[in-house]
Design an enzyme around this catalytic site. Sequence first.
Site, PDB file in Angstrom:
ATOM      1  N   ALA A  69      -2.194   1.601   0.893  1.00  0.00           N
ATOM      2  CA  ALA A  69      -1.372   2.129   1.987  1.00  0.00           C
ATOM      3  C   ALA A  69      -1.914   1.554   3.287  1.00  0.00           C
ATOM      4  CB  ALA A  69      -1.402   3.646   1.995  1.00  0.00           C
ATOM      5  N   ILE A  70      -2.074   0.224   3.297  1.00  0.00           N
ATOM      6  CA  ILE A  70      -2.625  -0.460   4.480  1.00  0.00           C
ATOM      7  C   ILE A  70      -1.727  -0.232   5.693  1.00  0.00           C
ATOM      8  CG2 ILE A  70      -3.352  -2.682   5.458  1.00  0.00           C
ATOM      9  CD1 ILE A  70      -5.087  -1.716   3.102  1.00  0.00           C
ATOM     10  N   GLY A  71      -0.430  -0.196   5.442  1.00  0.00           N
ATOM     11  CA  GLY A  71       0.498   0.013   6.554  1.00  0.00           C
ATOM     12  C   GLY A  71       0.781  -1.253   7.329  1.00  0.00           C
ATOM     13  N   LEU A  72       0.634  -2.411   6.637  1.00  0.00           N
ATOM     14  CA  LEU A  72       0.981  -3.701   7.248  1.00  0.00           C
ATOM     15  C   LEU A  72       0.240  -3.959   8.559  1.00  0.00           C
ATOM     16  CD1 LEU A  72       4.771  -3.505   6.409  1.00  0.00           C
ATOM     17  CD2 LEU A  72       3.180  -5.175   5.451  1.00  0.00           C
ATOM     18  N   ASN A  98       5.496 -14.041   5.918  1.00  0.00           N
ATOM     19  CA  ASN A  98       6.059 -12.737   5.613  1.00  0.00           C
ATOM     20  C   ASN A  98       6.300 -11.988   6.923  1.00  0.00           C
ATOM     21  OD1 ASN A  98       5.596  -9.639   5.037  1.00  0.00           O
ATOM     22  ND2 ASN A  98       6.204 -10.543   3.079  1.00  0.00           N
ATOM     23  N   CYS A 128       9.795  -2.081   4.541  1.00  0.00           N
ATOM     24  CA  CYS A 128       9.322  -1.384   5.737  1.00  0.00           C
ATOM     25  C   CYS A 128      10.209  -0.168   6.018  1.00  0.00           C
ATOM     26  CB  CYS A 128       9.379  -2.310   6.953  1.00  0.00           C
ATOM     27  SG  CYS A 128       8.397  -3.798   6.806  1.00  0.00           S
ATOM     28  N   LYS A 163      12.586 -10.103   0.320  1.00  0.00           N
ATOM     29  CA  LYS A 163      11.666  -9.512  -0.663  1.00  0.00           C
ATOM     30  C   LYS A 163      12.164  -8.128  -1.052  1.00  0.00           C
ATOM     31  CE  LYS A 163       6.810  -8.845  -1.754  1.00  0.00           C
ATOM     32  NZ  LYS A 163       5.413  -9.121  -1.339  1.00  0.00           N
ATOM     33  N   ILE A 189       8.721  -8.445  -7.587  1.00  0.00           N
ATOM     34  CA  ILE A 189       8.989  -7.165  -6.934  1.00  0.00           C
ATOM     35  C   ILE A 189       7.890  -6.860  -5.921  1.00  0.00           C
ATOM     36  CG2 ILE A 189      10.309  -6.233  -8.889  1.00  0.00           C
ATOM     37  CD1 ILE A 189       7.790  -4.610  -9.659  1.00  0.00           C
ATOM     38  N   ASN A 190       8.260  -6.020  -4.947  1.00  0.00           N
ATOM     39  CA  ASN A 190       7.259  -5.436  -4.087  1.00  0.00           C
ATOM     40  C   ASN A 190       6.608  -4.281  -4.867  1.00  0.00           C
ATOM     41  OD1 ASN A 190       5.767  -4.729  -1.761  1.00  0.00           O
ATOM     42  ND2 ASN A 190       7.477  -5.297  -0.429  1.00  0.00           N
TER      43      ASN A 190
END
Length: 300
Positions: A69-72, A98, A128, A163, A189-190
């Site tokens: 759960a890095i959160g981009l 990306n 997102c 994606k 897949i993501n």
Amino acid sequence: MNTKVTIAGVEFKNPVTVASGTFGSGAEYGELIDLNRLGAVVTKGVANIPWPGNPTPRIAETCSGMLNAIGLQNPGVDVFIKRDIPFLKQFDTKIIVNVCGKTTADYVETVERLGDTDVDMLEINISCPNVKEGGIAFGQNPKSVEDITKAIKAKAKQPVIMKLSPNVTDITETARAAEAGGADALSLINTLTGMKIDIERQTFALANKTGGLSGPGIKPIAVRMVYQVANAVNLPIIGMGGIRTASDAIEFILAGATMVAVGTANFVNPYTTIEVIDGIEDYMERHHVDDIHSIIGIVK
């Protein structure tokens, strides 16, 4: 023996790349492996402004992979253009950026900023949370997928890969929506949404409560979804989800993927991509395959 593949006019020396978020922008791994060997490097998610990411703890191991759960978290597109693109341009590999965002305008702004840079393709992360829709991921609603794809394609100067999220009832619906919106390719897949609870602390293992499940445990689901999508749309696919070996990668290719991406396995064994590239060549030799295109999607 031909291992070259072409997606939307971009030629890759082989069909092996990395999954976004598992390889940084290549610098860390460049100390360990020869980045020139890769078909492409897919960068960590890039947004129009810096994102701090989620609070810690952000990673938890599972018996067959990991939750994140890095959160981009990322420094934003300006730092990326100044720092990461020049680094990657040193190598004979393609660059796929990306892109993430919280509104359609965020995505479009980043895509426009990347328009005049020397990158080869854009991969749009539509997992997102769409803040305008109450946090529902863009990729969970086919209409949203088509709309955001159209908006990005209207401004993008590079080919666009959408994606896809597996957290949907029918992934072929979102695949068709991306195709209708003008996508040049798809990646899937993501991660799958998962949860882990620490029984000693009697609380969530991740501060975010839920995270994205990746690793070997999701591979059978990923192969099934790649197969479904390959038979539902006429777009090239980059397949990913639990690839650790060349055998894993070939499963995706036989199911219909033109390229494959190694993700979580990079954390366990940073040499995985090179081993997969070598293993695909060995498979082609053993099975007398002169051109990799002759085995893409042959399992029906």
